[in-house]
Design a protein around this motif. Structure first.
Motif, PDB file in Angstrom:
ATOM      1  N   THR A   8       0.696  -1.097   0.026  1.00 12.49           N
ATOM      2  CA  THR A   8       0.509   0.270  -0.494  1.00 12.49           C
ATOM      3  C   THR A   8       1.039   1.167  -0.081  1.00 12.49           C
ATOM      4  OG1 THR A   8      -1.667  -1.771   1.208  1.00 12.49           O
ATOM      5  CG2 THR A   8      -1.987   1.308   1.631  1.00 12.49           C
ATOM      6  N   HIS A   9       0.385   1.748  -1.186  1.00 13.34           N
ATOM      7  CA  HIS A   9       1.473   3.201  -1.364  1.00 13.34           C
ATOM      8  C   HIS A   9       0.409   4.767  -1.336  1.00 13.34           C
ATOM      9  CE1 HIS A   9       4.837   1.442  -3.678  1.00 13.34           C
ATOM     10  NE2 HIS A   9       3.904   0.866  -3.375  1.00 13.34           N
ATOM     11  N   GLY A  43     -11.874   2.743   6.629  1.00 15.29           N
ATOM     12  CA  GLY A  43     -11.123   3.667   8.259  1.00 15.29           C
ATOM     13  C   GLY A  43     -10.829   5.651   7.033  1.00 15.29           C
ATOM     14  N   ALA A  44     -10.999   5.223   6.023  1.00 12.91           N
ATOM     15  CA  ALA A  44     -11.171   6.774   5.850  1.00 12.91           C
ATOM     16  C   ALA A  44     -11.224   7.986   6.350  1.00 12.91           C
ATOM     17  CB  ALA A  44     -11.306   6.509   4.233  1.00 12.91           C
ATOM     18  N   ASP A  45     -12.408   7.730   7.249  1.00 13.34           N
ATOM     19  CA  ASP A  45     -12.720   8.950   8.041  1.00 13.34           C
ATOM     20  C   ASP A  45     -11.958   9.578   8.350  1.00 13.34           C
ATOM     21  OD1 ASP A  45     -15.092   8.500   7.090  1.00 13.34           O
ATOM     22  OD2 ASP A  45     -15.736   7.240   8.114  1.00 13.34           O
ATOM     23  N   PRO A  48      -7.750  10.608   5.766  1.00  8.50           N
ATOM     24  CA  PRO A  48      -9.099  11.198   4.076  1.00  8.50           C
ATOM     25  C   PRO A  48      -7.744  10.959   3.152  1.00  8.50           C
ATOM     26  CG  PRO A  48      -8.770  12.722   5.202  1.00  8.50           C
ATOM     27  CD  PRO A  48      -8.555  11.898   6.581  1.00  8.50           C
ATOM     28  N   GLN A  49      -6.192  10.849   3.661  1.00  2.66           N
ATOM     29  CA  GLN A  49      -4.992  10.375   2.289  1.00  2.66           C
ATOM     30  C   GLN A  49      -5.454   9.130   1.490  1.00  2.66           C
ATOM     31  OE1 GLN A  49      -3.496  13.045   1.580  1.00  2.66           O
ATOM     32  NE2 GLN A  49      -1.833  12.462   1.476  1.00  2.66           N
ATOM     33  N   PHE A  68      -3.218  -0.737  -8.466  1.00  2.00           N
ATOM     34  CA  PHE A  68      -5.371  -0.730  -8.206  1.00  2.00           C
ATOM     35  C   PHE A  68      -4.895   0.673  -7.022  1.00  2.00           C
ATOM     36  CE2 PHE A  68      -9.634  -1.230  -5.918  1.00  2.00           C
ATOM     37  CZ  PHE A  68      -9.804  -2.167  -7.636  1.00  2.00           C
ATOM     38  N   PRO A  69      -5.722   2.087  -7.391  1.00  2.00           N
ATOM     39  CA  PRO A  69      -5.718   2.798  -6.270  1.00  2.00           C
ATOM     40  C   PRO A  69      -7.221   2.332  -5.769  1.00  2.00           C
ATOM     41  CG  PRO A  69      -5.907   3.616  -8.920  1.00  2.00           C
ATOM     42  CD  PRO A  69      -5.583   1.510  -9.159  1.00  2.00           C
ATOM     43  N   LEU A  70      -6.980   2.761  -4.139  1.00  2.00           N
ATOM     44  CA  LEU A  70      -8.075   2.531  -3.817  1.00  2.00           C
ATOM     45  C   LEU A  70     -10.052   3.816  -4.091  1.00  2.00           C
ATOM     46  CD1 LEU A  70      -5.679   1.409  -1.912  1.00  2.00           C
ATOM     47  CD2 LEU A  70      -6.867   2.186   0.109  1.00  2.00           C
ATOM     48  N   ILE A  71      -9.530   4.229  -4.874  1.00  2.00           N
ATOM     49  CA  ILE A  71     -10.580   5.242  -4.667  1.00  2.00           C
ATOM     50  C   ILE A  71     -11.324   4.165  -5.944  1.00  2.00           C
ATOM     51  CG2 ILE A  71      -9.876   6.276  -6.780  1.00  2.00           C
ATOM     52  CD1 ILE A  71     -10.854   8.744  -5.727  1.00  2.00           C
TER      53      ILE A  71
END
Length: 88
Positions: A8-9, A43-45, A48-49, A68-71
């Motif tokens: 994960t980057h 856990g993005a709450d 936000p990065q 794979f961009p998480l978004i």
């Protein structure tokens, strides 16, 4: 069965997957990356990065087989800067 590693980057930081997972194919690695991305975005709450984080999936030879961009797990296109450089 091939082993895949999911690193994960997040910006300049990298969380390395030291163990990896045995999966049948690159398609199975893509499906696993999508599931992992959804789990991480829960856990993005608090961070936000994570919305800008990318999973780099390597095979056992160290070759990157996918990014794979998480978004993408949300079905949203990644944010890009407007062409004129302004932001609202």
């Amino acid at each position: 069965m091939p082993r895949y590693y999911f690193h994960t980057h997040i910006g300049d930081d990298v969380v390395v997957d030291p163990d990896g997972r045995d999966l049948s194919s690159p398609d199975a690695a893509w499906a696993a990356a999508q599931i992992l991305a959804r789990q991480l975005l829960q856990g993005a709450d608090s961070d936000p990065q994570l919305l800008r984080a990318v999973l780099f999936v390597e095979d056992q030879t160290g070759e990157i087989v996918l990014e794979f961009p998480l978004i993408e797990a949300l079905g949203i296109e990644p944010l890009s800067d407007p062409p004129d450089g302004t932001r609202h």
